[in-house]
Design a protein around this motif. Structure first.
Motif, PDB file in Angstrom:
ATOM      1  N   PHE A 308       0.869  -1.179   0.000  1.00 32.70           N
ATOM      2  CA  PHE A 308       0.000   0.000   0.000  1.00 32.70           C
ATOM      3  C   PHE A 308       0.903   1.225   0.000  1.00 32.70           C
ATOM      4  O   PHE A 308       1.572   1.518   0.987  1.00 32.70           O
ATOM      5  CB  PHE A 308      -0.906  -0.019   1.234  1.00 32.70           C
ATOM      6  N   LEU A 309       0.949   1.942  -1.124  1.00 34.37           N
ATOM      7  CA  LEU A 309       1.904   3.047  -1.240  1.00 34.37           C
ATOM      8  C   LEU A 309       1.414   4.305  -0.542  1.00 34.37           C
ATOM      9  O   LEU A 309       2.205   5.087  -0.036  1.00 34.37           O
ATOM     10  CB  LEU A 309       2.179   3.344  -2.713  1.00 34.37           C
ATOM     11  N   GLY A 310       0.119   4.507  -0.543  1.00 36.03           N
ATOM     12  CA  GLY A 310      -0.393   5.710   0.104  1.00 36.03           C
ATOM     13  C   GLY A 310      -1.740   6.069  -0.439  1.00 36.03           C
ATOM     14  O   GLY A 310      -2.261   5.429  -1.369  1.00 36.03           O
ATOM     15  N   LEU A 353       1.403   8.140  -7.417  1.00 35.49           N
ATOM     16  CA  LEU A 353       2.120   7.215  -6.537  1.00 35.49           C
ATOM     17  C   LEU A 353       2.752   6.054  -7.293  1.00 35.49           C
ATOM     18  O   LEU A 353       3.356   5.175  -6.687  1.00 35.49           O
ATOM     19  CB  LEU A 353       1.190   6.737  -5.420  1.00 35.49           C
TER      20      LEU A 353
ATOM     21  N   VAL B 313      -2.133   9.956   3.133  1.00 30.04           N
ATOM     22  CA  VAL B 313      -1.610   8.805   3.859  1.00 30.04           C
ATOM     23  C   VAL B 313      -0.348   8.407   3.128  1.00 30.04           C
ATOM     24  O   VAL B 313      -0.385   7.893   2.008  1.00 30.04           O
ATOM     25  CB  VAL B 313      -2.624   7.653   3.890  1.00 30.04           C
ATOM     26  N   THR B 314       0.798   8.738   3.723  1.00 25.33           N
ATOM     27  CA  THR B 314       2.075   8.521   3.044  1.00 25.33           C
ATOM     28  C   THR B 314       2.830   7.425   3.757  1.00 25.33           C
ATOM     29  O   THR B 314       3.641   7.678   4.632  1.00 25.33           O
ATOM     30  CB  THR B 314       2.895   9.822   3.047  1.00 25.33           C
ATOM     31  N   TYR B 315       2.506   6.212   3.356  1.00 24.86           N
ATOM     32  CA  TYR B 315       3.132   5.063   3.974  1.00 24.86           C
ATOM     33  C   TYR B 315       4.574   4.915   3.488  1.00 24.86           C
ATOM     34  O   TYR B 315       5.460   4.624   4.263  1.00 24.86           O
ATOM     35  CB  TYR B 315       2.299   3.831   3.600  1.00 24.86           C
ATOM     36  N   SER B 316       4.789   5.128   2.206  1.00 22.82           N
ATOM     37  CA  SER B 316       6.132   4.924   1.659  1.00 22.82           C
ATOM     38  C   SER B 316       6.933   6.226   1.713  1.00 22.82           C
ATOM     39  O   SER B 316       6.364   7.322   1.769  1.00 22.82           O
ATOM     40  CB  SER B 316       6.023   4.458   0.207  1.00 22.82           C
TER      41      SER B 316
END
Lengths: 421, 421
Positions: A308-310, A353, B313-316
């Motif tokens: 899940f990149l974002g 993304l 939502v910036t997971y990476s």
């Protein structure tokens, strides 16, 4: 089959100040051991209420699990009141006391005098050690059991209230012991399939006639409709149990096909994260009306960060333009809740993304904001892949929180279909 | 005070397949009517279990609310079995039948024959009409009540299982009628204050000594610790009730100050949305480890769209750079979980979305990803305002879902302090 009851003590439960999640967790664990539930009760933290509930349960059940009220404060009465009911004197247990004092030593905190009461153990009781707190659990065999007409013994298991303490204590200590104490009476096989996209009655209609032969041979079938998903449970006992359940599952898979997304406690989000991980592919999100719920659900799954990149939560039109590159002209001509905008949102998220897939949602959660053409509950769900960008319209005319949940189910399910299709 | 019990029927509850949210909702409603809870039970959908539970409750309670089992299928037994227990014959009620057939007409669907059973009403029962489904509720006065030693009457209220049907039926029809039937015995005043940022024991320590005078005059005090918040409940009865509760509240506000974020059922997110709306200010979010939960919580509040501009939502790491403009050099030198990155994330979100405030979170939810310097549970919470950008470090060494919840509480609370400070 052996029977069980769960008694949850705690005035905060009874007042509705706290949601009772204990019962659900424990009931599932005990059903998995092929025990049959008779009743669950919640009672106040008073001696009278606890004793009355336990006495009643002793007339019925083979196993009674009591949660809460084992701590050191004045409203923790479970240990004392149950020992009193059973006529068992309490004795200071040196091993438990050592464990409690070690708990304080390891945290560099003085041990309060009040906490010693937790080392009092009813004569003959088994101790369930607590790795995450100070109150140990207790287990006792009531035999003979004067409360039961048959005189058959009952087991009483007392566990502390906090889930962080209760769950590992049950899993590592109580469960293995229950397996020995209550061996499954013959073979008990059960299987739960989880579906989404079909209603309970649709599922029942497509299966009922064909299941008749199997139910006449002892198969039990249960349907449980929850918001946006239906659970199908097959169970059977005895020598033919495994064959019956396997046959029923094959039938369900043939009839329902991809509507079945998982088994047991699988969630849609976990199935998706695992599928993406297997395929070494990634996903991005663009959420408007679901407000981050899809992102929240995906990130509840351990390992989500690899695939899940974002996501972007673009509530305002300006955010849709700025973060996702949605065309202001499209917003003006079609409106934010439209197929065209859903497609641009998904496309924008995928591009920004650099993900393999992107899903988008734009809709009207309500309570206000509806129009005659697009009433409250209208939502468009977009999906962008390397090949195509599409959007579908759904209508979920329900309250705001249910709307968010149902829409998140539909959006996740679109992605799931893309991943299996 | 009059007493009540709640009986939830449904095998899916007993098996733990469904979480029992009914009980919590109903218990709060009934407590608000100054009724005292005695017990809650969940029983299977069988005649024996339902009758046994109702018979026992009739020995104790003034009001018994039974949920579920009023539908048209073969496992819906509540109506029949309770009528049988009370010895009341069932009669076809023409008004209810008309309502049910109208339900099908308005949906252009044929009325199944089986559904007619829902129009059967025990003699003398009051009907609670259902605006969102076909099964009506029923209310009956058991008088004389042979199950009670005192012979005092008990009321039985039967409501259908689906929350969408049960809740409006209770609110619009049952509640007004309960208010008349069970008038508060003298004055009953209660007040709930919600706090965050302090532990239960800290709160008890700062208040206990000063509350003694009030409790000796009849004030009741309850503490309820939930994850990341503690609820404080004051209640009293009789002529001095209002004065006692007012005095206790003033004391709590003086001692706890801004740790009190709301009253009754206020949530942190609702308080923030209302505060922003009053101030005509806006907020944006940049979430990493909370994965969209803060955004989800804010957008659960109706009206959020006016003040919540959006979130990322910036997971990476790539998403942090691409969406928030975080400096890759800072990511390389400080790591993604650092004060510097939290500040850049908050700043980036505020700049991109042109909001008055932005909050950011970056941390390690676990179960993996920890290091000796930054173990699992480490999190930085950033806040950007027109004046400053700051970040604070928290440590929440708990399971993944609890981590997300506690971190979202801390982040929302930082914003709340900025809004009141």
């Amino acid at each position: 089959m052996a029977t069980f009851e769960i008694i949850n003590t705690g005035t905060e439960l009874l007042l509705g100040r706290t949601l009772n999640t204990h019962h659900q967790w424990l009931a599932r664990q005990l059903c998995d051991l092929a025990l049959t539930p008779l009743r669950q009760s919640a009672v106040a933290d008073t001696g009278v209420a606890i004793q009355e509930a336990v006495r009643e349960a002793l007339t019925r059940a083979d196993l009674i699990v009591v949660t809460g009220g084992l701590g050191p404060t004045s409203d923790d009465l479970t240990r004392d009141k149950i020992a009193e009911l059973l006529g068992q004197p309490l004795r200071l247990n040196a091993a438990v006391l050592a464990k409690i004092s070690q708990f304080y030593v390891s945290r560099n905190r003085p041990m309060p005098e009040t906490t010693k009461v937790q080392a009092m153990v009813p004569e003959g009781a088994r101790v369930v050690m607590n790795q995450h707190g100070t109150a140990p659990g207790l287990a006792m065999r009531v035999q003979p059991n004067p409360h039961r007409a048959s005189g058959a013994p009952s087991w009483l298991v007392l566990l502390p209230g906090p889930p962080r303490e209760l769950r590992p204590m049950f899993t590592s200590q109580v469960r293995p012991w229950l397996r020995e104490e209550f061996p499954a009476n013959g073979t008990h096989v059960s299987r739960t399939l989880r579906t989404t996209g079909l209603g309970e009655s649709q599922i029942e209609e497509s299966l009922a006639a064909q299941l008749t032969t199997l139910t006449s041979r002892g198969l039990e079938v249960g349907y449980c409709a929850q918001m946006g998903q239906v659970e199908l449970r097959f169970s059977a006992q005895g020598a033919t149990a495994a064959a019956l359940v396997t046959e029923a599952e094959a039938l369900a898979r043939r009839e329902l096909g991809p509507a079945i997304f998982g088994e047991g406690d699988d969630t849609l989000e976990a199935v998706i994260i695992h599928r993406l991980t297997e395929r070494r592919q990634t996903v991005a999100l663009a959420e408007s009306c679901t407000g981050g719920m899809i992102s929240h659900r995906l990130t509840n799954v351990p390992g989500a960060s690899a695939v899940f990149l974002g996501g972007m939560v673009t509530y305002s039109n300006a955010a849709k333009v700025e973060l996702l590159g949605v065309d202001p002209a499209t917003l003006a001509s079609e409106g934010a809740v439209s197929e065209a905008v859903a497609k641009q949102m998904a496309e924008g998220a995928r591009r920004r993304l650099k993900s393999d897939y992107a899903i988008s949602v734009t809709g009207i959660a309500g309570p206000s904001g509806g129009t005659p053409n697009k009433p409250v509950g209208t939502v468009f769900i977009g999906l962008a892949t390397a090949q195509t960008v599409t959007a579908v319209r759904h209508f979920n005319p329900v309250d705001r929180e249910t709307f968010k949940w149902m829409t998140s189910q539909q959006a996740l399910d679109r992605l799931r279909h893309a991943l299996i299709g």
